[in-house]
Design a protein around this motif. Structure first.
Motif, PDB file in Angstrom:
ATOM      1  N   PHE A 299      10.424  27.488  26.362  1.00 27.04           N
ATOM      2  CA  PHE A 299      11.586  27.934  25.586  1.00 27.04           C
ATOM      3  C   PHE A 299      12.875  27.822  26.397  1.00 27.04           C
ATOM      4  O   PHE A 299      13.890  27.347  25.905  1.00 27.04           O
ATOM      5  N   ALA A 300      12.806  28.240  27.681  1.00 21.83           N
ATOM      6  CA  ALA A 300      13.989  28.160  28.545  1.00 21.83           C
ATOM      7  C   ALA A 300      14.434  26.700  28.693  1.00 21.83           C
ATOM      8  O   ALA A 300      15.617  26.388  28.615  1.00 21.83           O
ATOM      9  N   THR A 301      13.453  25.805  28.891  1.00 24.07           N
ATOM     10  CA  THR A 301      13.771  24.386  29.041  1.00 24.07           C
ATOM     11  C   THR A 301      14.461  23.861  27.788  1.00 24.07           C
ATOM     12  O   THR A 301      15.472  23.164  27.854  1.00 24.07           O
ATOM     13  N   PHE A 302      13.905  24.255  26.654  1.00 20.84           N
ATOM     14  CA  PHE A 302      14.472  23.820  25.384  1.00 20.84           C
ATOM     15  C   PHE A 302      15.903  24.307  25.231  1.00 20.84           C
ATOM     16  O   PHE A 302      16.797  23.562  24.832  1.00 20.84           O
ATOM     17  N   PHE A 303      16.103  25.583  25.604  1.00 23.15           N
ATOM     18  CA  PHE A 303      17.445  26.160  25.474  1.00 23.15           C
ATOM     19  C   PHE A 303      18.441  25.430  26.373  1.00 23.15           C
ATOM     20  O   PHE A 303      19.525  25.034  25.941  1.00 23.15           O
ATOM     21  N   VAL A 304      18.055  25.228  27.647  1.00 21.63           N
ATOM     22  CA  VAL A 304      18.943  24.554  28.599  1.00 21.63           C
ATOM     23  C   VAL A 304      19.228  23.129  28.137  1.00 21.63           C
ATOM     24  O   VAL A 304      20.384  22.677  28.125  1.00 21.63           O
ATOM     25  N   ALA A 305      18.175  22.419  27.717  1.00 18.68           N
ATOM     26  CA  ALA A 305      18.351  21.025  27.309  1.00 18.68           C
ATOM     27  C   ALA A 305      19.268  20.933  26.096  1.00 18.68           C
ATOM     28  O   ALA A 305      20.185  20.101  26.060  1.00 18.68           O
ATOM     29  N   SER A 306      19.060  21.799  25.104  1.00 22.24           N
ATOM     30  CA  SER A 306      19.853  21.645  23.883  1.00 22.24           C
ATOM     31  C   SER A 306      21.304  22.078  24.087  1.00 22.24           C
ATOM     32  O   SER A 306      22.210  21.428  23.563  1.00 22.24           O
ATOM     33  N   THR A 307      21.549  23.158  24.861  1.00 23.94           N
ATOM     34  CA  THR A 307      22.950  23.535  25.076  1.00 23.94           C
ATOM     35  C   THR A 307      23.666  22.495  25.938  1.00 23.94           C
ATOM     36  O   THR A 307      24.837  22.208  25.719  1.00 23.94           O
ATOM     37  N   THR A 308      22.939  21.907  26.909  1.00 27.79           N
ATOM     38  CA  THR A 308      23.553  20.865  27.732  1.00 27.79           C
ATOM     39  C   THR A 308      23.896  19.650  26.881  1.00 27.79           C
ATOM     40  O   THR A 308      24.978  19.063  27.001  1.00 27.79           O
ATOM     41  N   LEU A 309      22.974  19.296  25.995  1.00 30.67           N
ATOM     42  CA  LEU A 309      23.185  18.148  25.110  1.00 30.67           C
ATOM     43  C   LEU A 309      24.429  18.352  24.237  1.00 30.67           C
ATOM     44  O   LEU A 309      25.301  17.492  24.166  1.00 30.67           O
ATOM     45  N   ILE A 310      24.524  19.530  23.618  1.00 33.30           N
ATOM     46  CA  ILE A 310      25.682  19.801  22.768  1.00 33.30           C
ATOM     47  C   ILE A 310      26.954  19.811  23.620  1.00 33.30           C
ATOM     48  O   ILE A 310      27.995  19.317  23.201  1.00 33.30           O
ATOM     49  N   GLY A 311      26.837  20.333  24.849  1.00 35.03           N
ATOM     50  CA  GLY A 311      27.973  20.354  25.769  1.00 35.03           C
ATOM     51  C   GLY A 311      28.514  18.958  26.049  1.00 35.03           C
ATOM     52  O   GLY A 311      29.729  18.758  26.102  1.00 35.03           O
ATOM     53  N   TRP A 312      27.626  17.969  26.187  1.00 32.43           N
ATOM     54  CA  TRP A 312      28.086  16.604  26.465  1.00 32.43           C
ATOM     55  C   TRP A 312      28.903  16.045  25.311  1.00 32.43           C
ATOM     56  O   TRP A 312      29.804  15.240  25.511  1.00 32.43           O
ATOM     57  N   PHE A 313      28.597  16.480  24.086  1.00 28.00           N
ATOM     58  CA  PHE A 313      29.374  15.995  22.942  1.00 28.00           C
ATOM     59  C   PHE A 313      30.767  16.613  22.909  1.00 28.00           C
ATOM     60  O   PHE A 313      31.630  16.170  22.168  1.00 28.00           O
ATOM     61  N   GLN A 314      30.956  17.703  23.703  1.00 29.93           N
ATOM     62  CA  GLN A 314      32.277  18.325  23.749  1.00 29.93           C
ATOM     63  C   GLN A 314      33.017  17.985  25.044  1.00 29.93           C
ATOM     64  O   GLN A 314      34.063  18.556  25.327  1.00 29.93           O
ATOM     65  N   PHE A 315      32.458  17.084  25.832  1.00 24.84           N
ATOM     66  CA  PHE A 315      33.016  16.693  27.127  1.00 24.84           C
ATOM     67  C   PHE A 315      34.478  16.278  26.974  1.00 24.84           C
ATOM     68  O   PHE A 315      34.786  15.418  26.157  1.00 24.84           O
ATOM     69  N   PHE A 316      35.381  16.879  27.747  1.00 26.36           N
ATOM     70  CA  PHE A 316      36.788  16.545  27.557  1.00 26.36           C
ATOM     71  C   PHE A 316      37.617  16.592  28.842  1.00 26.36           C
ATOM     72  O   PHE A 316      38.166  15.570  29.264  1.00 26.36           O
ATOM     73  N   GLU A 317      37.705  17.786  29.457  1.00 28.27           N
ATOM     74  CA  GLU A 317      38.616  17.978  30.584  1.00 28.27           C
ATOM     75  C   GLU A 317      38.359  16.994  31.717  1.00 28.27           C
ATOM     76  O   GLU A 317      39.296  16.419  32.270  1.00 28.27           O
ATOM     77  N   GLU A 318      37.082  16.821  32.082  1.00 28.47           N
ATOM     78  CA  GLU A 318      36.761  16.025  33.260  1.00 28.47           C
ATOM     79  C   GLU A 318      37.203  14.581  33.118  1.00 28.47           C
ATOM     80  O   GLU A 318      37.950  14.088  33.975  1.00 28.47           O
ATOM     81  N   PRO A 319      36.783  13.863  32.046  1.00 26.70           N
ATOM     82  CA  PRO A 319      37.278  12.484  31.941  1.00 26.70           C
ATOM     83  C   PRO A 319      38.794  12.425  31.746  1.00 26.70           C
ATOM     84  O   PRO A 319      39.443  11.516  32.260  1.00 26.70           O
ATOM     85  N   MET A 320      39.352  13.398  31.047  1.00 27.05           N
ATOM     86  CA  MET A 320      40.796  13.347  30.825  1.00 27.05           C
ATOM     87  C   MET A 320      41.563  13.423  32.143  1.00 27.05           C
ATOM     88  O   MET A 320      42.504  12.662  32.366  1.00 27.05           O
ATOM     89  N   ILE A 321      41.159  14.333  33.017  1.00 27.73           N
ATOM     90  CA  ILE A 321      41.910  14.539  34.248  1.00 27.73           C
ATOM     91  C   ILE A 321      41.538  13.539  35.338  1.00 27.73           C
ATOM     92  O   ILE A 321      42.394  13.050  36.070  1.00 27.73           O
ATOM     93  N   MET A 322      40.260  13.191  35.439  1.00 24.04           N
ATOM     94  CA  MET A 322      39.840  12.359  36.565  1.00 24.04           C
ATOM     95  C   MET A 322      40.003  10.875  36.319  1.00 24.04           C
ATOM     96  O   MET A 322      40.356  10.130  37.223  1.00 24.04           O
ATOM     97  N   THR A 323      39.686  10.410  35.131  1.00 20.78           N
ATOM     98  CA  THR A 323      39.648   8.960  34.906  1.00 20.78           C
ATOM     99  C   THR A 323      40.497   8.518  33.715  1.00 20.78           C
ATOM    100  O   THR A 323      40.620   7.325  33.472  1.00 20.78           O
ATOM    101  N   LYS A 324      41.030   9.482  32.938  1.00 24.34           N
ATOM    102  CA  LYS A 324      41.705   9.163  31.670  1.00 24.34           C
ATOM    103  C   LYS A 324      40.801   8.289  30.800  1.00 24.34           C
ATOM    104  O   LYS A 324      41.275   7.432  30.057  1.00 24.34           O
TER     105      LYS A 324
END
Lengths: 297, 274
Positions: A216-241
């Motif tokens: 269950f913990a693995t599932f939780f970590v994997a799914s929240t991380t996955l959804i997090g990648w779809f919201q990825f913003f600050e890092e590419p914006m500031i580091m690489t545009k």
């Protein structure tokens, strides 16, 4: 009149402020996004709404054909495919090590591993921009000590993606290891005792008791991380545009650029609505699977 | 024999954890140490871990030559309003926990559903809505959308459901009104959860970036995060200054973390925040 409204419904005083804010700035915007995505709204349209034309699904068609959007989408898939397993394995590994003993050392180590999780993405992106710098960065200096060649951390299309993944993993290990740690410490002691009586070795206990019970913990970590990648913003914006040549662009950054750099609000709204649908679908799938998971236990 | 093997294994765990812990915090300390160097020292090879001389010139520069005083003030305003947001969420939690009304379940599910709507998907429409309201490039526009949060409401509701109804009824018989019951009976009981949520609210407001970036057009309204990204763009090769701006954002949160570790770890774990 107004007074009577509240005295007949005393709960309203309590829930109304939050309801208004959530409705206006969270639920209503989804309908606005859908509506605007069917128009050609741009900077002129923003100033004068009469100039806005209805264009049907044209924005969505353009989006599907847009190389930039497709690239941002596939970058996200790349982040998910490599980033999710890395985060799961790294945070599980740290959690297993931290679960090994209980004393001040382990408490202090837990704090060190957790620390990056509370820091802000913006500051971290600036710091890693320096660490990853080709000429002056710490990472290439360390490599040079071992006579290894310089790595173009942020200037090579594929390595740049990996660099962003490594940084995001570094930042999220702390949070995710706590989830695993809580799960590990929730495993009843008699499981281990029973296994010891049967003569199980340490690695067998790890493989046959700990890992399966962490489902269950693995599932939780994997799914929240996955959804997090779809919201990825600050890092590419500031580091690489989003660069080099769009190779680190994310869906959120694509929307931001279209909307606030080019003022193509109609087009950006279509991208927003697609992002909303993706995250909605992922969340609902996560819900369904989680229910099933609990049913089996 | 067995004892010896165990202690060797234990030693290995200690070494790996220590090395890992140092690696994990190295980027943070590297940034903090660099913030006390000169721009030239930050670019020298081989790099130095500690500055030759601990200089605070970079920090002075942030506040005297650059506008970080203003950014800091704006960020603190956001922090203050995050406490108002906490109060609004607490009120809503109470409404859902201790009152019976028509369609309560449905309305509550609607509140929970907003958790599935990420800020990245609403930034465009929210900007258009605020623009219609005439609130773009205002502090109100930056603050308003973040005042209510579904998960905080959910946590408060869960917590408040455990408060006995008898306690509330008794006060009502004694003549206390709804507001008084909420402020004098319910709020004090909620102290532990208020503490956790206040700390999380502080960190969240302190780190805020995306929304102020979109709403604020003038530097007068920038937060530390937005100011830092601007600083990076304008001082591309002054790494010492960049690290100073970063340290200014990172260090207060780390200090808060060291003092309130237990609250933060608990709060982050239950709320799924990252």
């Amino acid at each position: 009149m107004k007074f009577r409204f509240f005295s007949n419904r005393p709960y309203m005083i309590f829930i109304l402020p939050a309801l208004i804010i959530l409705s206006v700035f969270s639920i209503f915007p989804i309908f606005v996004a859908l509506g605007v995505s069917l128009t050609d709204m741009n900077l002129i349209g923003l100033l004068n709404w009469n100039q806005v034309q209805f264009v049907g699904f044209e924005n969505y068609m353009d989006l599907l054909a847009d190389k930039e959007f497709r690239q941002a989408f596939f970058n996200t898939i790349f982040y998910v495919v490599f980033g999710v397993p890395l985060v799961v394995v790294a945070s599980l590994g740290v959690a297993l090590l931290l679960d090994y003993g209980k004393n001040k050392f382990f408490t202090a180590a837990r704090a060190l591993f957790y620390m990056p999780s509370v820091t802000t993405s913006v500051a971290i992106a600036v710091v890693f921009g320096y660490l990853y710098n080709n000429h002056y960065g710490l990472f290439n200096y360390v490599l040079s000590l071992f006579d290894l060649p310089k790595v173009p951390w942020l200037t090579h299309p594929i390595i740049a993606k990996i660099s962003l993944i490594l940084m995001a993993a570094w930042k999220s290990i702390g949070f995710n290891m706590i989830i695993f740690l809580a799960a590990l410490q929730g495993i009843p002691k008699d499981y281990y005792e029973a296994a010891e009586i049967d003569g199980a070795k340490k690695w067998q206990k790890l493989l046959y008791i700990k890992v399966p019970l962490l489902g269950f913990a693995t599932f939780f970590v994997a799914s929240t991380t996955l959804i997090g990648w779809f919201q990825f913003f600050e890092e590419p914006m500031i580091m690489t545009k989003g660069g080099p040549v769009g190779s680190t662009n994310s869906i959120a950054l694509f929307i931001y650029d279209k909307g606030f750099k080019l003022s193509e609000f109609g087009y950006a709204a279509a991208g927003s609505f697609v992002l909303f649908l993706i995250i909605l679908a992922l969340t609902l799938i996560q819900f369904k699977l989680r229910k099933k998971d609990n049913g089996y236990n | 024999m067995n004892q010896q093997k165990l202690s060797a294994e234990r030693l290995l765990v200690y070494i790996v954890l220590l090395a890992g812990g140092i690696l994990m915090t190295l980027p943070l300390f590297w940034a903090i140490f660099t913030s006390f160097k000169t721009a030239a020292e930050a670019m020298q090879t081989p790099p130095s871990l500690f500055p030759n001389e601990w200089l605070i010139d970079n920090y002075k520069k942030l506040f005297v030559e650059l506008n970080f005083g203003t950014y800091l003030r704006n960020t603190l305003v956001l922090v203050a309003f995050s406490f108002l947001g906490l109060f609004i969420n607490m009120m809503a939690g109470y409404g859902f926990a201790k009152f019976k009304f028509k369609n309560k379940e449905k309305i509550f599910y609607l509140v929970l559903a907003t958790m599935m709507i990420p800020g990245q998907a609403t930034m465009i429409p929210n900007y258009l809505i605020l623009n219609k309201m005439g609130l773009t490039n205002t502090m109100a526009g930056i603050i308003l959308p973040g005042l209510a949060g579904a998960f905080t409401i959910f946590l408060f509701r869960q917590f408040m459901e455990t408060i006995p109804d008898d306690l509330i009824e008794a006060s009502r018989i004694d003549g206390a009104g709804n507001i008084r019951i909420f402020m004098q009976i319910v709020a004090p009981i909620c102290k532990p959860i208020i503490a956790v949520q206040a700390i999380l609210g502080f960190i969240h407001a302190w780190n805020s970036f995306l929304w102020p970036l979109i709403v604020a057009n003038s530097e007068d309204l920038y937060t530390l995060g937005v100011g830092l990204s601007l600083l990076k763009g304008q001082n591309v090769s002054d790494f010492a200054l960049q690290m100073t701006g970063s340290s200014l954002m990172i260090v207060p949160v780390i200090i808060l973390f060291l003092f309130c570790q237990k609250y933060i770890v608990e709060g982050f774990t239950t709320s799924g925040l990252k």
